[in-house]
Design a protein around this motif. Structure first.
Motif, mmCIF file in Angstrom:
data_model
loop_
_atom_site.group_PDB
_atom_site.id
_atom_site.type_symbol
_atom_site.label_atom_id
_atom_site.label_comp_id
_atom_site.label_asym_id
_atom_site.label_seq_id
_atom_site.Cartn_x
_atom_site.Cartn_y
_atom_site.Cartn_z
ATOM 1 N N VAL B 88 -6.244 -16.394 7.294
ATOM 2 C CA VAL B 88 -5.770 -16.271 5.847
ATOM 3 C C VAL B 88 -5.159 -16.303 5.071
ATOM 4 O O VAL B 88 -4.224 -15.344 5.348
ATOM 5 C CB VAL B 88 -7.119 -15.776 4.379
ATOM 6 C CG1 VAL B 88 -6.872 -16.452 3.415
ATOM 7 C CG2 VAL B 88 -8.525 -16.549 4.494
ATOM 8 N N THR B 107 -1.660 -3.422 11.527
ATOM 9 C CA THR B 107 -3.332 -2.528 10.672
ATOM 10 C C THR B 107 -3.966 -3.808 10.264
ATOM 11 O O THR B 107 -5.407 -3.244 10.313
ATOM 12 C CB THR B 107 -2.458 -2.436 9.611
ATOM 13 O OG1 THR B 107 -1.966 -1.193 9.523
ATOM 14 C CG2 THR B 107 -3.477 -1.247 8.260
ATOM 15 N N TYR B 108 -4.085 -5.078 10.174
ATOM 16 C CA TYR B 108 -4.487 -6.543 9.792
ATOM 17 C C TYR B 108 -5.693 -6.508 10.938
ATOM 18 O O TYR B 108 -6.681 -6.792 10.764
ATOM 19 C CB TYR B 108 -4.376 -7.240 9.741
ATOM 20 C CG TYR B 108 -4.321 -8.103 8.349
ATOM 21 C CD1 TYR B 108 -4.337 -8.201 6.961
ATOM 22 C CD2 TYR B 108 -4.940 -9.438 8.620
ATOM 23 C CE1 TYR B 108 -4.848 -8.179 6.186
ATOM 24 C CE2 TYR B 108 -5.619 -10.100 7.781
ATOM 25 C CZ TYR B 108 -5.966 -9.445 6.084
ATOM 26 O OH TYR B 108 -6.328 -10.697 5.289
ATOM 27 N N ARG B 155 -0.332 -13.163 10.198
ATOM 28 C CA ARG B 155 -1.776 -12.045 9.864
ATOM 29 C C ARG B 155 -2.098 -13.011 10.084
ATOM 30 O O ARG B 155 -3.563 -12.769 10.304
ATOM 31 C CB ARG B 155 -1.192 -11.624 8.795
ATOM 32 C CG ARG B 155 -1.835 -10.288 8.180
ATOM 33 C CD ARG B 155 -1.404 -9.924 7.050
ATOM 34 N NE ARG B 155 -1.832 -10.411 6.105
ATOM 35 C CZ ARG B 155 -1.950 -10.442 4.791
ATOM 36 N NH1 ARG B 155 -1.886 -9.163 4.197
ATOM 37 N NH2 ARG B 155 -2.183 -11.638 3.568
#
Ligand SMILES: Nc1ncnc2c1ncn2[C@@H]1O[C@H](COP(=O)(O)OP(=O)(O)O)[C@@H](O)[C@H]1O
Ligand SMILES: [Mg+2]
Lengths: 269, 314
Positions: B88, B107-108, B155
C-alpha cells in the motif's frame, strides 16, 4: 471451509509475533538522546524517596501500621514511590508518546496497512513501555535493599508486582489517550495523576482519611498499587494483596481492549 | 500459504460497494473487477471517492454496504491475511520519521513477519530499485517529496505483494520526479505485479493503466481502456481556441457546425473534431481571429469533461 477457517487461525496465532514487531520498532527508534529520558525517569522517584522518605522521615519518626507492624517512615514511603514511579513511567510512554505516534506521526496508519491489528499495536506498545518500566522498578528495588528498606527476597516478589502496576497504568493510559482530542486534554490527566499521587495512601496511611474519602481512595488504581507493593516490601505479602492483583489485572485487560477497539474505530474509518 | 481463490483470475471484485461517513455517501455503489497482472486505474477529481475505495480495498476501512472480495477473501473477516499480500502506498506518505530510510523498510518487513536477514536483503534491493541506496542511512525528514514517494513505493514492495495499491502516486511531484516514479511503476507492471492506482492526472492514467474507471461523486461514470474511452466519448482531435475579450461565450455562436461537439470553458473553447487542421482553416475562413490556437490529440480529460461537464483539475 478450510479457506474460511484458516486465515482466522493464522491471524490469531500471529498476534504475539505481530505485537512483538511493534515493540521491536521502538528498539530501532532508540537513539542516543533517549538515554537522557531513560535516566531522568529513574532519578525522579529516587529524589522523592531521599527528600521525603529520608528527610521528612527524620521528623516523623516511626509509624505503627494497622497490623501492628512498626516501620520507619522511609520504609513506609519507598514502596509508594516505587508504585508511583511505575505509574508515571507507564503513563508517559502510553499517553504522550502513544498519542503523538497515533495523531501526529501517523505511525499506526502505516502499520495498520500490514497484517498487524489495532489490539496488537496496543499490546506491543504496552509491552515496550513495560520493558522500560521494569528497568526502573528493578533499579529502585535494588536501592531499597541497599538502604535496608526491605529484604532481598521481598524485593524479588515486589518486582513482578511493580511490573503489573506498570501494565495496569499503561493499559489505562493508552485507553484514555484514544479519547484525547488535543494536547490540552493531557493537562487534565496530569492533574488527575498528581491527585492520585498525593491521595493514594502514598505519604500517610489511608486510615488517616475520613471514612467517606477513604472509600473513594480505596477504589483508585494507585491506592491498590501502593497497597500491593507496600504489603509485599513491608509485610512480606499475603492473601490481602490478592484483591489488588485481580484489580490490576482487570484494569490492564480492560485498558488494552478499550484501546484496541478505539484505535480501530479512530484509524479504520 | 493460502492460495488465491479467484474466478477467472479476478483479484479484486466489488459489487454495489458503498462507503458512508455519517449521512455523507463517499462511494455510492460501485462495481469493479481487477484481474491479475493488469494495471487498473481510478480516475477522478478530488472528492470523487477514490481514496475511500482504496482504503476499503486495503482492508483498513470497512465497507458500509455491498460486496467486496479480494483474492477470494472477505476483508471484514480476513483482513490480516489479505493485507499480508497487499502493498500500500497511501495518498499521504506515512513513513516513520524516527527511523532511517533503510530502517523504514526493514522495520516494515518485520510487521509482515519477514525474518531479519531477508528483510535486510530486500531493503537493499528495493533501495537500489527506487534509487535511494545512497540515502539509506539518512532520516526521512530531509528527503525531497519525490524521494519520500519512492521510499513509500519501496516500502509497499517489501512483502513481495500480489497487488500494489497506489493512491495518487505522483501528486505534488515535479515532472522529473513523476517520470522516475512512472518508470519504476512500469517496471513493476512488467514483472507481473497487479497495480491499482488512483489519479486525477489523465496523462498518468493513459501512461500506466490498461483499464480504468472514471469516478465522479462516488459513482463510476465510465470504464474501459484509455483508448476505448477516448474513442467512445471523444473525437480523434481537439482544437483549443482562446479569444481575446471578456467571455468566450460571445464567440461560441459563430462556430456552429464546425465540430461534432463544442465545449465552452471560462478561458477557452474546445472543438471536438476528426481533422483539427481542417477545422482551424474553417475558423479562419469565417474571419475569426482567436488569440491562440492549439490542435492536439484527444485525452481522458476530454472524456471526463464530456461525461461530467467539468474539468478534472480545477
Ligand atoms: N473520514 C472521513 N469522514 C468524513 N468524510 C470523509 C472521510 N474521508 C473522506 N470523506 C469525504 O468523502 C469524499 C470522498 O473522499 P475521498 O475518497 O478522499 O476522495 P478522493 O480520494 O477521490 O479525493 C470527500 O467529500 C471527503 O470529504
Ligand atoms: Mg484521495
Amino acid at each position: 471451509m478450510v479457506s474460511i477457517v484458516l486465515p482466522r487461525l493464522i491471524s490469531f496465532e500471529g498476534a504475539p509475533r505481530r505485537a512483538a514487531s511493534v515493540a521491536e520498532r521502538n528498539v530501532a527508534a532508540l537513539k542516543s538522546a533517549y538515554w537522557v529520558v531513560l535516566i531522568s525517569g529513574f532519578f525522579e522517584p529516587m529524589l522523592y524517596l531521599l527528600s521525603i522518605g529520608v528527610g521528612v522521615g527524620e521528623l516523623v519518626g516511626d509509624l505503627t501500621l494497622p497490623s501492628g507492624t512498626v516501620v520507619s517512615y522511609a520504609a513506609f514511603v519507598a514502596p509508594a514511590m516505587l508504585a508511583a514511579s511505575a505509574m508515571s513511567g507507564a503513563l508517559a510512554e502510553t499517553t504522550f508518546n502513544f498519542f503523538g505516534k497515533m495523531k501526529y506521526m501517523k505511525l499506526y496508519d502505516g502499520i495498520l496497512a500490514t497484517p498487524v491489528q489495532p489490539f496488537e499495536i496496543a499490546l506491543g506498545e504496552l509491552g515496550w513501555a513495560m520493558l522500560r518500566g521494569s528497568l526502573y522498578s528493578a533499579a529502585f528495588l535494588a536501592v531499597m535493599v541497599g538502604l535496608d528498606l526491605t529484604s532481598g527476597i521481598r524485593a524479588l516478589v515486589a518486582f513482578p508486582a511493580a511490573v503489573l502496576v506498570g501494565f495496569a497504568f499503561g493499559g489505562l493510559g493508552m485507553a484514555l489517550s484514544t479519547f484525547m482530542r488535543s494536547w490540552q486534554d493531557f493537562d487534565l490527566m496530569g492533574s488527575a495523576q498528581f491527585a492520585l499521587f498525593l491521595f493514594s495512601g502514598t505519604f500517610v496511611p489511608a486510615e488517616a482519611y475520613p471514612s467517606v474519602l477513604r472509600w473513594v481512595v480505596e477504589v483508585t488504581p494507585l491506592y491498590r498499587a501502593v497497597h500491593l507493593v507496600r504489603g509485599i516490601t513491608v509485610e512480606g505479602g499475603g492473601w490481602g494483596e490478592l484483591v489488588d492483583v485481580l484489580y490490576l489485572v482487570a484494569v490492564t485487560a480492560l485498558g488494552l481492549v478499550v484501546a484496541g477497539r478505539r484505535m480501530g474505530r479512530l484509524l479504520c474509518k | 500459504m493460502v492460495e488465491p481463490v479467484t474466478r477467472d483470475g479476478i483479484l479484486i471484485q466489488a459489487r454495489g460497494l458503498v462507503k458512508r461517513f455519517g449521512d455523507f455517501t463517499a462511494v455510492d455503489g460501485i462495481d469493479v473487477d481487477v484481474r491479475a497482472g493488469e494495471a487498473f486505474g481510478f480516475l477522478g477529481p478530488n472528492g470523487a471517492g477514490k481514496s475511500s475505495t482504496m482504503r476499503m480495498v486495503g482492508c483498513v476501512s470497512p465497507p458500509t454496504d455491498g460486496e467486496l472480495q479480494i483474492m477470494g477473501m472477505d476483508p471484514r473477516r480476513d483482513g490480516p491475511a489479505i493485507r499480508a499480500r497487499l502493498g500500500v502506498c497511501p495518498q499521504l506518505d506515512n513513513l516513520d520519521p524516527e527511523l532511517t530510510v533503510r530502517e523504514n523498510l526493514t522495520t516494515y518487513a518485520r510487521y509482515f513477519g519477514i525474518p531479519r536477514r531477508v528483510a535486510r536483503e530486500r531493503a537493499a534491493e528495493l533501495l537500489d530499485f527506487v534509487q535511494l541506496a545512497e540515502r539509506a542511512g539518512s532520516k526521512v525528514e530531509p528527503l525531497s517529496g519525490g524521494m519520500k514517494r519512492r521510499l513509500t513505493i519501496a516500502r509497499a514492495m517489501v512483502n513481495e505483494p500480489d497487488i500494489v495499491l497506489l493512491d495518487e502516486p505522483t501528486t505534488g511531484l515535479d515532472p522529473q520526479a513523476r517520470h522516475l516514479v512512472w518508470e519504476r511503476l512500469f517496471r513493476l507492471k512488467q514483472q507481473g505485479v497487479t497495480l491499482v492506482l488512483t489519479t486525477h492526472y489523465m496523462d498518468e492514467a493513459e501512461q500506466l493503466c490498461d483499464r480504468l474507471v472514471v469516478m465522479d461523486g462516488g459513482r463510476i461514470v465510465a470504464e474501459g481502456s484509455p483508448r476505448t474511452l477516448i474513442e467512445r466519448y471523444s473525437t480523434r482531435e481537439v482544437v483549443e481556441l482562446r479569444f481575446a475579450g471578456e467571455t468566450q461565450e460571445a464567440f461560441a455562436g459563430k462556430l456552429d457546425g464546425l465540430a461534432e461537439r463544442i465545449e465552452v470553458l471560462p478561458d477557452r473553447i474546445l472543438l471536438y473534431v476528426t481533422d483539427g487542421d481542417g477545422a482551424v482553416a474553417e475558423v479562419h475562413a469565417r474571419a475569426l481571429t482567436p488569440a491562440s490556437v492549439l490542435v492536439r490529440r484527444s485525452s481522458l480529460e476530454d472524456v471526463f469533461l464530456h461525461l461530467t461537464g467539468r474539468t478534472l483539475v480545477d
